[in-house]
Design a protein around this motif. Structure first.
Motif: not given
Length: 183
Positions: A57-62, A174-177
């Motif tokens: 992925x090129x993104x990460x939301x936490x 925590x990254x389940x967005x």
């Protein structure tokens, strides 16, 4: 990855009140995300799944619980700006759409049809945050230009599309967005 924004989620937001939201994005890739499903759900560990043509992925939301103080080191790419949240009377219009602005909670103002996803753990994702179409993030001088960006001195999220962050209320990770992109 560059930290685009972070904020404390207001206490009154169901499921995530009091948590800390962080949104990271690869500054060299400016694409939209596409959901990959398995048996009607987002694939296992969808937050780590490849985003073709990229191997990861090129993104990460936490979403963090029990937040510790942020690191003293400043983000080297995106300029830090204060973000102040104000209460908003976000009454949906007759079409069920809320205000089209940067917001946490309320009713999403879908640019296209509403999208709903089920987490790999089986929980239906819930709406948390909306980033309006065309929102630009100022960058420090001398940073590489982001592909498909509006200018050399700003970066955007997901091609500048309207972005809706949907998160797993079961908190399986925590990254389940999932970032929904619409234009």
């Amino acid at each position: 990855m560059a930290l685009f924004f972070q904020l404390d989620i207001p206490l009154d937001l169901q499921h995530f009140g009091g948590d800390h939201l962080l949104v990271f994005r690869c500054r060299a890739h400016n694409d939209a995300s596409e959901p990959r499903l398995a048996d009607g759900r987002l694939m296992p560990r969808y937050w780590d799944a490849p985003e073709p043509p990229y191997p990861r992925p090129f993104w990460r939301v936490l979403i963090q619980r029990h937040v510790v103080l942020p690191a003293a080191e400043a983000e080297p790419s995106v300029c830090a700006r204060p973000l102040t949240l104000h209460p908003l009377a976000d009454t949906p219009n007759p079409h069920g759409l809320g205000s089209q602005t940067f917001k946490i909670g309320g009713a999403p103002s879908w640019a296209q049809n509403p999208e709903q996803y089920t987490c790999a753990c089986g929980a239906d994702l819930v709406y948390i945050c909306q980033v309006p179409e065309g929102m630009q993030f100022a960058v420090h001088p001398g940073q590489p230009e982001q592909p498909y960006s509006v200018g050399a001195d700003t970066y955007s999220l997901f091609l500048g599309n309207e972005v809706y962050l949907l998160a797993c209320p079961g908190r399986c990770d925590p990254a389940a967005v999932w970032p929904v992109n619409q234009n």
